[in-house]
Design a protein around this motif. Structure first.
Motif, PDB file in Angstrom:
ATOM      1  N   LYS A 134      14.131   8.828  -9.617  1.00 54.15           N
ATOM      2  CA  LYS A 134      14.518   8.675  -8.201  1.00 54.15           C
ATOM      3  C   LYS A 134      14.318   9.985  -7.443  1.00 54.15           C
ATOM      4  CE  LYS A 134      17.743   4.867  -8.974  1.00 54.15           C
ATOM      5  NZ  LYS A 134      19.147   4.396  -8.964  1.00 54.15           N
ATOM      6  N   ALA A 135      14.521  11.095  -8.122  1.00 53.93           N
ATOM      7  CA  ALA A 135      14.276  12.397  -7.485  1.00 53.93           C
ATOM      8  C   ALA A 135      12.785  12.555  -7.180  1.00 53.93           C
ATOM      9  CB  ALA A 135      14.763  13.520  -8.391  1.00 53.93           C
ATOM     10  N   LYS A 136      11.921  12.087  -8.108  1.00 57.97           N
ATOM     11  CA  LYS A 136      10.480  12.114  -7.875  1.00 57.97           C
ATOM     12  C   LYS A 136      10.110  11.263  -6.666  1.00 57.97           C
ATOM     13  CE  LYS A 136       8.582  12.978 -12.511  1.00 57.97           C
ATOM     14  NZ  LYS A 136       7.707  12.407 -13.573  1.00 57.97           N
ATOM     15  N   TRP A 137      10.793  10.118  -6.554  1.00 51.46           N
ATOM     16  CA  TRP A 137      10.560   9.201  -5.427  1.00 51.46           C
ATOM     17  C   TRP A 137      10.814   9.932  -4.107  1.00 51.46           C
ATOM     18  CZ3 TRP A 137       9.964   3.604  -5.352  1.00 51.46           C
ATOM     19  CH2 TRP A 137      10.128   3.024  -4.097  1.00 51.46           C
ATOM     20  N   THR A 138      11.953  10.609  -4.025  1.00 51.31           N
ATOM     21  CA  THR A 138      12.320  11.328  -2.800  1.00 51.31           C
ATOM     22  C   THR A 138      11.308  12.432  -2.498  1.00 51.31           C
ATOM     23  OG1 THR A 138      14.655  10.875  -3.239  1.00 51.31           O
ATOM     24  CG2 THR A 138      14.152  12.624  -1.661  1.00 51.31           C
ATOM     25  N   GLN A 139      10.896  13.155  -3.539  1.00 52.35           N
ATOM     26  CA  GLN A 139       9.908  14.215  -3.346  1.00 52.35           C
ATOM     27  C   GLN A 139       8.578  13.643  -2.863  1.00 52.35           C
ATOM     28  OE1 GLN A 139       9.738  16.137  -7.152  1.00 52.35           O
ATOM     29  NE2 GLN A 139      11.763  17.113  -6.947  1.00 52.35           N
ATOM     30  N   ALA A 140       8.186  12.499  -3.443  1.00 54.38           N
ATOM     31  CA  ALA A 140       6.914  11.871  -3.056  1.00 54.38           C
ATOM     32  C   ALA A 140       6.932  11.463  -1.591  1.00 54.38           C
ATOM     33  CB  ALA A 140       6.637  10.661  -3.942  1.00 54.38           C
ATOM     34  N   ILE A 141       8.053  10.915  -1.143  1.00 52.27           N
ATOM     35  CA  ILE A 141       8.161  10.511   0.264  1.00 52.27           C
ATOM     36  C   ILE A 141       8.051  11.730   1.176  1.00 52.27           C
ATOM     37  CG2 ILE A 141       9.788   9.635   1.996  1.00 52.27           C
ATOM     38  CD1 ILE A 141      10.593   7.500   0.008  1.00 52.27           C
ATOM     39  N   GLY A 142       8.672  12.834   0.763  1.00 52.61           N
ATOM     40  CA  GLY A 142       8.579  14.057   1.556  1.00 52.61           C
ATOM     41  C   GLY A 142       7.150  14.553   1.669  1.00 52.61           C
ATOM     42  N   LEU A 202       4.350  12.660   1.252  1.00 58.70           N
ATOM     43  CA  LEU A 202       3.572  11.693   2.039  1.00 58.70           C
ATOM     44  C   LEU A 202       3.844  11.838   3.531  1.00 58.70           C
ATOM     45  CD1 LEU A 202       3.732   8.418  -0.089  1.00 58.70           C
ATOM     46  CD2 LEU A 202       1.669   9.652   0.597  1.00 58.70           C
ATOM     47  N   ASN A 203       5.043  12.234   3.869  1.00 58.64           N
ATOM     48  CA  ASN A 203       5.409  12.379   5.275  1.00 58.64           C
ATOM     49  C   ASN A 203       4.605  13.474   5.962  1.00 58.64           C
ATOM     50  OD1 ASN A 203       7.080  11.505   7.480  1.00 58.64           O
ATOM     51  ND2 ASN A 203       8.235  13.400   7.273  1.00 58.64           N
ATOM     52  N   ILE A 220      -0.775   9.948   7.301  1.00 55.65           N
ATOM     53  CA  ILE A 220      -1.594   8.763   7.023  1.00 55.65           C
ATOM     54  C   ILE A 220      -1.223   7.646   7.992  1.00 55.65           C
ATOM     55  CG2 ILE A 220      -2.013   6.913   5.349  1.00 55.65           C
ATOM     56  CD1 ILE A 220      -1.793   8.998   3.136  1.00 55.65           C
ATOM     57  N   GLN A 221      -2.243   6.992   8.543  1.00 59.08           N
ATOM     58  CA  GLN A 221      -2.051   5.849   9.441  1.00 59.08           C
ATOM     59  C   GLN A 221      -2.569   4.596   8.739  1.00 59.08           C
ATOM     60  OE1 GLN A 221      -0.732   6.664  12.677  1.00 59.08           O
ATOM     61  NE2 GLN A 221      -0.595   8.708  11.760  1.00 59.08           N
ATOM     62  N   ILE A 222      -1.830   3.487   8.847  1.00 55.54           N
ATOM     63  CA  ILE A 222      -2.237   2.236   8.203  1.00 55.54           C
ATOM     64  C   ILE A 222      -2.255   1.104   9.220  1.00 55.54           C
ATOM     65  CG2 ILE A 222      -1.694   0.508   6.435  1.00 55.54           C
ATOM     66  CD1 ILE A 222      -0.325   2.692   4.823  1.00 55.54           C
ATOM     67  N   LEU A 228       0.826  -1.200   0.000  1.00 58.04           N
ATOM     68  CA  LEU A 228       0.000   0.000   0.000  1.00 58.04           C
ATOM     69  C   LEU A 228       0.867   1.259   0.000  1.00 58.04           C
ATOM     70  CD1 LEU A 228      -2.848   1.093   0.010  1.00 58.04           C
ATOM     71  CD2 LEU A 228      -2.875   0.901   2.494  1.00 58.04           C
ATOM     72  N   ILE A 229       1.943   1.242   0.765  1.00 55.41           N
ATOM     73  CA  ILE A 229       2.845   2.401   0.798  1.00 55.41           C
ATOM     74  C   ILE A 229       3.487   2.620  -0.573  1.00 55.41           C
ATOM     75  CG2 ILE A 229       5.024   3.266   1.755  1.00 55.41           C
ATOM     76  CD1 ILE A 229       4.188   1.989   4.425  1.00 55.41           C
ATOM     77  N   ASP A 230       3.888   1.535  -1.249  1.00 54.47           N
ATOM     78  CA  ASP A 230       4.430   1.667  -2.605  1.00 54.47           C
ATOM     79  C   ASP A 230       3.418   2.333  -3.534  1.00 54.47           C
ATOM     80  OD1 ASP A 230       6.898   0.659  -2.039  1.00 54.47           O
ATOM     81  OD2 ASP A 230       6.613  -1.280  -3.027  1.00 54.47           O
ATOM     82  N   ARG A 231       2.155   1.952  -3.405  1.00 59.28           N
ATOM     83  CA  ARG A 231       1.122   2.541  -4.259  1.00 59.28           C
ATOM     84  C   ARG A 231       0.927   4.017  -3.944  1.00 59.28           C
ATOM     85  NH1 ARG A 231      -2.615  -2.119  -6.182  1.00 59.28           N
ATOM     86  NH2 ARG A 231      -4.062  -0.460  -6.777  1.00 59.28           N
ATOM     87  N   LEU A 232       1.009   4.377  -2.669  1.00 56.66           N
ATOM     88  CA  LEU A 232       0.905   5.784  -2.290  1.00 56.66           C
ATOM     89  C   LEU A 232       2.054   6.594  -2.884  1.00 56.66           C
ATOM     90  CD1 LEU A 232      -0.091   5.330   1.465  1.00 56.66           C
ATOM     91  CD2 LEU A 232      -1.575   6.253  -0.323  1.00 56.66           C
ATOM     92  N   ILE A 233       3.274   6.042  -2.818  1.00 54.01           N
ATOM     93  CA  ILE A 233       4.447   6.729  -3.380  1.00 54.01           C
ATOM     94  C   ILE A 233       4.278   6.897  -4.888  1.00 54.01           C
ATOM     95  CG2 ILE A 233       6.931   6.534  -3.814  1.00 54.01           C
ATOM     96  CD1 ILE A 233       7.146   5.027  -1.140  1.00 54.01           C
ATOM     97  N   ALA A 234       3.826   5.839  -5.572  1.00 52.41           N
ATOM     98  CA  ALA A 234       3.648   5.893  -7.024  1.00 52.41           C
ATOM     99  C   ALA A 234       2.623   6.957  -7.410  1.00 52.41           C
ATOM    100  CB  ALA A 234       3.212   4.530  -7.549  1.00 52.41           C
TER     101      ALA A 234
END
Length: 427
Positions: A252-260, A262-263, A267-269, A224-230
């Motif tokens: 990979k830069a998009k990945w880092t931005q997405a994590i920032g 989402l942080n 969101i609680q899972i 689920l977290i992978d899907r949120l990042i995508a």
């Protein structure tokens, strides 16, 4: 020792309640349990002491309890220490119901015995029995104050109560967002984008400062977290399997931005499988208590795999009870509850495969309990010649407090991202 059923004694029920309160102090004041609901003086004293500590803002634990009373009044130091072994917060509501039901039954017998001894009138007996259903909460039934507030409404600018945004402008216009106390059922056949839509709602709620709580009964937390990042990073999900070798530096830069991003959503899972509604409620209650400054919204994936409380019921009865319980949970927490649902195969037999109400699997009381029922439909899934490429229809089939109809969103299946249709093609 009073036996409640074949497996649970009342003594153990009361120990579990007290142990759970020691484990999670908020249960002392947030529940409807009162001292009179306990059958022994020791348990009543322990509960009263807990309440006194809670009312003064102190934490409640083994030390503070024993410092507040003589140990013998609490059953002894070992007795208090042993209570935590019985803690079971997921069954707290169930055990509280048992304790209160026992109290009502015992009180009823006392009323009937006293009525017989003192030759009460039927009216007096009925009045006293009716009072048993009152848990002590003060309920304001008069509408006078409400009418005073309503008197000036035609002469003042209307302020529409906005709910938690769906992140889709057209859907927000129809629903005013997700509303407090409402149960929103989102149903579709497989591969229509149910989980992606739920993720989209959760991300947007989080970005607006709310508390999205995702109960993921089907999908593991990591997936689920992978899907949120995508979705946030517009990253092709095929690259999520081995991002180190398949992704470019730009991706990979998009990945880092997405994590920032989402942080910041908070969101609680909770991805425990085969949960019951009481377990879901206990999990949500704890998270809400830990985040008192945020408005919660609860997402559940999905309805048909929530475990019922009575295995002897058939599936329709189970789903009917679950839908009713979810609605009560929305009212109890005064927050939106958004629950995914499967549809039966009858959709596939029709020429027009857009879902209708009767397509909801094991419908039970879903149609009655839900405030909003929406269906997802992608025409290109069924027709390669479809002109509705990358489009997702959200069909509002039931809307208790508003209009029904269809809104369309842009849907990028490769990334799981939903967008407003007018600018989705550009993203």
């Amino acid at each position: 020792m009073i036996i409640i059923d074949q497996n649970i004694s009342l003594e153990l029920v009361e120990k579990s309640l007290l142990g759970s309160m020691l484990h999670e102090n908020y249960l002392i004041t947030d529940s409807q349990v009162k001292a009179e609901h306990f059958t022994t003086q020791v348990h009543q004293t322990i509960f009263n002491t807990m309440q006194q500590l809670a009312n003064t803002g102190k934490s409640i634990d083994y030390i503070t309890l024993l410092s507040s009373r003589e140990p013998l009044e609490l059953g002894g130091a070992n007795y208090v220490a042993d209570l935590k072994n019985y803690a079971n917060t997921t069954k707290f509501d169930q055990y509280a119901d048992i304790a209160m039901a026992n109290w009502r039954e015992q009180t009823k017998q006392q009323i009937l015995a006293q009525a017989q001894a003192e030759n009460w009138s039927i009216q007096d007996i009925q009045t006293n029995l009716d009072n048993l259903s009152d848990t002590g909460a003060t309920v304001n039934t008069s509408i006078k104050a409400d009418l005073m507030l309503a008197a000036d409404r035609p002469y003042e600018p209307c302020s529409v109560k906005k709910g938690i945004t769906t992140g889709l402008d057209d859907l927000d216009k129809m629903t005013n967002g997700f509303q407090d106390g409402e149960l929103f059922i989102l149903a579709a056949r497989p591969s229509m984008g149910k989980t992606d839509t739920l993720d989209h709602f959760a991300i947007n709620a989080g970005l607006k400062g709310h508390l999205p709580i995702i109960i993921s009964l089907e999908m593991k937390r990591e997936t689920l977290i992978d899907r949120l990042i995508a979705a946030v990073g517009s990253i092709n999900r095929l690259n999520m399997r081995d991002p180190y070798t398949t992704m470019s530096d730009e991706q990979k830069a998009k990945w880092t931005q997405a994590i920032g991003i989402l942080n910041t959503t908070n969101i609680q899972i909770d991805d425990r499988p085969a949960m019951t509604v009481p377990q879901i409620r206990a999990s949500a209650r704890k998270l809400i208590k830990q985040n008192p400054d945020k408005k919660p919204i609860i997402f559940i994936d999905y309805l048909q795999i929530i475990r019922g409380n009575n295995p002897r019921d058939n599936q329709t009865q189970i789903i009917g009870q679950i839908s009713w319980d979810l609605k009560q949970m929305a009212r109890e927490f005064n927050c939106p509850v958004v629950c995914l649902s499967q549809l039966n195969r009858s959709v596939e037999q029709r020429q027009d495969k857009r879902p209708i109400m009767s397509d909801i699997r094991d419908s039970g009381n879903i149609e009655q309990d839900a405030d909003v029922i929406a269906f997802l439909y992608r025409d290109e899934y069924y027709s390669k010649e479809s002109e509705a490429k990358n489009q997702l229809e959200i069909i509002l089939a039931k809307h208790r407090n508003g209009p029904t109809g269809t809104v369309t969103a842009a849907y990028v299946k490769e990334t799981g991202r939903l967008l407003n249709i007018d600018w989705g093609a550009a993203r």
